[in-house]
Design a protein around this motif. Structure first.
Motif, mmCIF file in Angstrom:
data_model
loop_
_atom_site.group_PDB
_atom_site.id
_atom_site.type_symbol
_atom_site.label_atom_id
_atom_site.label_comp_id
_atom_site.label_asym_id
_atom_site.label_seq_id
_atom_site.Cartn_x
_atom_site.Cartn_y
_atom_site.Cartn_z
ATOM 1 N N LYS A 7 48.122 56.517 55.862
ATOM 2 C CA LYS A 7 49.226 56.228 56.776
ATOM 3 C C LYS A 7 49.591 57.516 57.514
ATOM 4 O O LYS A 7 49.717 58.569 56.909
ATOM 5 N N HIS A 8 49.779 57.420 58.833
ATOM 6 C CA HIS A 8 50.081 58.604 59.636
ATOM 7 C C HIS A 8 51.473 59.142 59.329
ATOM 8 O O HIS A 8 52.440 58.402 59.278
ATOM 9 N N SER A 9 51.563 60.457 59.117
ATOM 10 C CA SER A 9 52.838 61.123 58.910
ATOM 11 C C SER A 9 52.762 62.507 59.529
ATOM 12 O O SER A 9 51.684 63.017 59.826
ATOM 13 N N THR A 10 53.906 63.117 59.705
ATOM 14 C CA THR A 10 53.944 64.469 60.243
ATOM 15 C C THR A 10 53.316 65.448 59.261
ATOM 16 O O THR A 10 52.593 66.358 59.656
ATOM 17 N N THR A 11 53.570 65.257 57.984
ATOM 18 C CA THR A 11 52.960 66.119 56.971
ATOM 19 C C THR A 11 51.439 66.036 57.063
ATOM 20 O O THR A 11 50.754 67.058 57.006
ATOM 21 N N GLY A 12 50.911 64.845 57.232
ATOM 22 C CA GLY A 12 49.471 64.674 57.403
ATOM 23 C C GLY A 12 48.961 65.383 58.630
ATOM 24 O O GLY A 12 47.895 66.025 58.608
ATOM 25 N N SER A 13 49.703 65.300 59.705
ATOM 26 C CA SER A 13 49.313 65.997 60.939
ATOM 27 C C SER A 13 49.304 67.508 60.746
ATOM 28 O O SER A 13 48.429 68.206 61.250
ATOM 29 N N VAL A 126 55.375 73.017 53.753
ATOM 30 C CA VAL A 126 54.728 72.102 54.700
ATOM 31 C C VAL A 126 55.184 70.674 54.444
ATOM 32 O O VAL A 126 55.514 69.936 55.378
ATOM 33 N N PHE A 127 55.236 70.285 53.180
ATOM 34 C CA PHE A 127 55.657 68.927 52.831
ATOM 35 C C PHE A 127 57.108 68.682 53.251
ATOM 36 O O PHE A 127 57.426 67.649 53.844
ATOM 37 N N ILE A 128 57.990 69.639 52.967
ATOM 38 C CA ILE A 128 59.406 69.471 53.313
ATOM 39 C C ILE A 128 59.596 69.424 54.829
ATOM 40 O O ILE A 128 60.340 68.587 55.346
ATOM 41 N N ILE A 129 58.923 70.315 55.554
ATOM 42 C CA ILE A 129 59.037 70.323 57.017
ATOM 43 C C ILE A 129 58.543 68.995 57.588
ATOM 44 O O ILE A 129 59.195 68.385 58.439
ATOM 45 N N LEU A 132 61.088 66.241 56.706
ATOM 46 C CA LEU A 132 62.302 66.333 57.514
ATOM 47 C C LEU A 132 62.071 65.866 58.947
ATOM 48 O O LEU A 132 62.909 65.150 59.527
ATOM 49 N N ILE A 133 60.947 66.242 59.528
ATOM 50 C CA ILE A 133 60.631 65.792 60.881
ATOM 51 C C ILE A 133 60.505 64.264 60.913
ATOM 52 O O ILE A 133 61.041 63.606 61.825
ATOM 53 N N ASP A 134 59.829 63.698 59.933
ATOM 54 C CA ASP A 134 59.705 62.232 59.881
ATOM 55 C C ASP A 134 61.062 61.563 59.720
ATOM 56 O O ASP A 134 61.341 60.551 60.352
ATOM 57 N N LEU A 135 61.926 62.109 58.870
ATOM 58 C CA LEU A 135 63.242 61.524 58.655
ATOM 59 C C LEU A 135 64.108 61.618 59.925
ATOM 60 O O LEU A 135 64.826 60.665 60.260
ATOM 61 N N ILE A 136 64.040 62.734 60.619
ATOM 62 C CA ILE A 136 64.843 62.910 61.840
ATOM 63 C C ILE A 136 64.394 61.950 62.916
ATOM 64 O O ILE A 136 65.213 61.289 63.562
ATOM 65 N N PHE A 137 63.089 61.819 63.118
ATOM 66 C CA PHE A 137 62.602 60.981 64.208
ATOM 67 C C PHE A 137 62.542 59.503 63.853
ATOM 68 O O PHE A 137 62.463 58.664 64.729
ATOM 69 N N MET A 138 62.628 59.134 62.569
ATOM 70 C CA MET A 138 62.678 57.732 62.191
ATOM 71 C C MET A 138 64.066 57.165 62.450
ATOM 72 O O MET A 138 64.205 55.987 62.746
ATOM 73 N N LYS A 139 65.093 57.985 62.324
ATOM 74 C CA LYS A 139 66.470 57.517 62.510
ATOM 75 C C LYS A 139 66.802 57.335 63.981
ATOM 76 O O LYS A 139 67.710 56.610 64.318
ATOM 77 N N ASN A 140 66.111 58.010 64.876
ATOM 78 C CA ASN A 140 66.412 57.905 66.317
ATOM 79 C C ASN A 140 65.645 56.813 66.978
ATOM 80 O O ASN A 140 64.705 56.342 66.870
#
Length: 140
Positions: A7-13, A126-129, A132-140
């Protein structure tokens, strides 16, 4: 370091970027290792920038070790990257121990701890960053 996900995620990227740009990632990893080295070897009086320069040299040498093993792998068609990782880690631990106190076994044990903690803290960061990016952009 290799990373695969279903599944695509920012951490994966981020991990895919690290795979493709390992030289730059090494510099970032070196900063994390330097932080731990500064904590573990504070009585030696080296500042953070001196330790970062040391680690740039050491991590550059590990890249050369990986290059030699990659050439050997290409010529023999056998997988030797696990062995390359072990040799690179042993070299890094030896070099860090040599820099701080070559006559004490505790310097090498601390160097091993510094190396492992540096890589672990980089991975956690890397995992936390990414999270956090996924959480911020999922809420918007």
């Amino acid at each position: 370091m290799s990373y695969y996900e279903s599944k695509h995620s920012t951490t994966g990227s981020i991990y895919l970027w690290i795979q493709g740009h390992y030289g730059y990632a090494n510099i970032m990893i070196g900063l994390f290792i330097a932080f731990w080295a500064k904590l573990f070897f504070k009585k030696y009086g080296f500042n953070l920038f001196e330790i970062v320069i040391l680690l740039c040299f050491i991590l550059g040498m590990t890249m050369l070790i990986y290059t030699v093993f990659a050439i050997a792998e290409g010529l023999t068609h056998t997988s030797v990257m696990v062995q390359a990782s072990i040799v690179a880690m042993l070299y890094s631990v030896w070099a860090i121990g040599q820099f701080f106190d070559p006559n004490k076994i505790t310097a090498y044990l601390k160097a091993l701890s510094v190396y492992i903690l540096g890589y672990l803290s980089f991975t956690v960061a890397v995992f936390i960053i990414g999270l956090l990016i996924d959480l911020i952009f999922m809420k918007n």
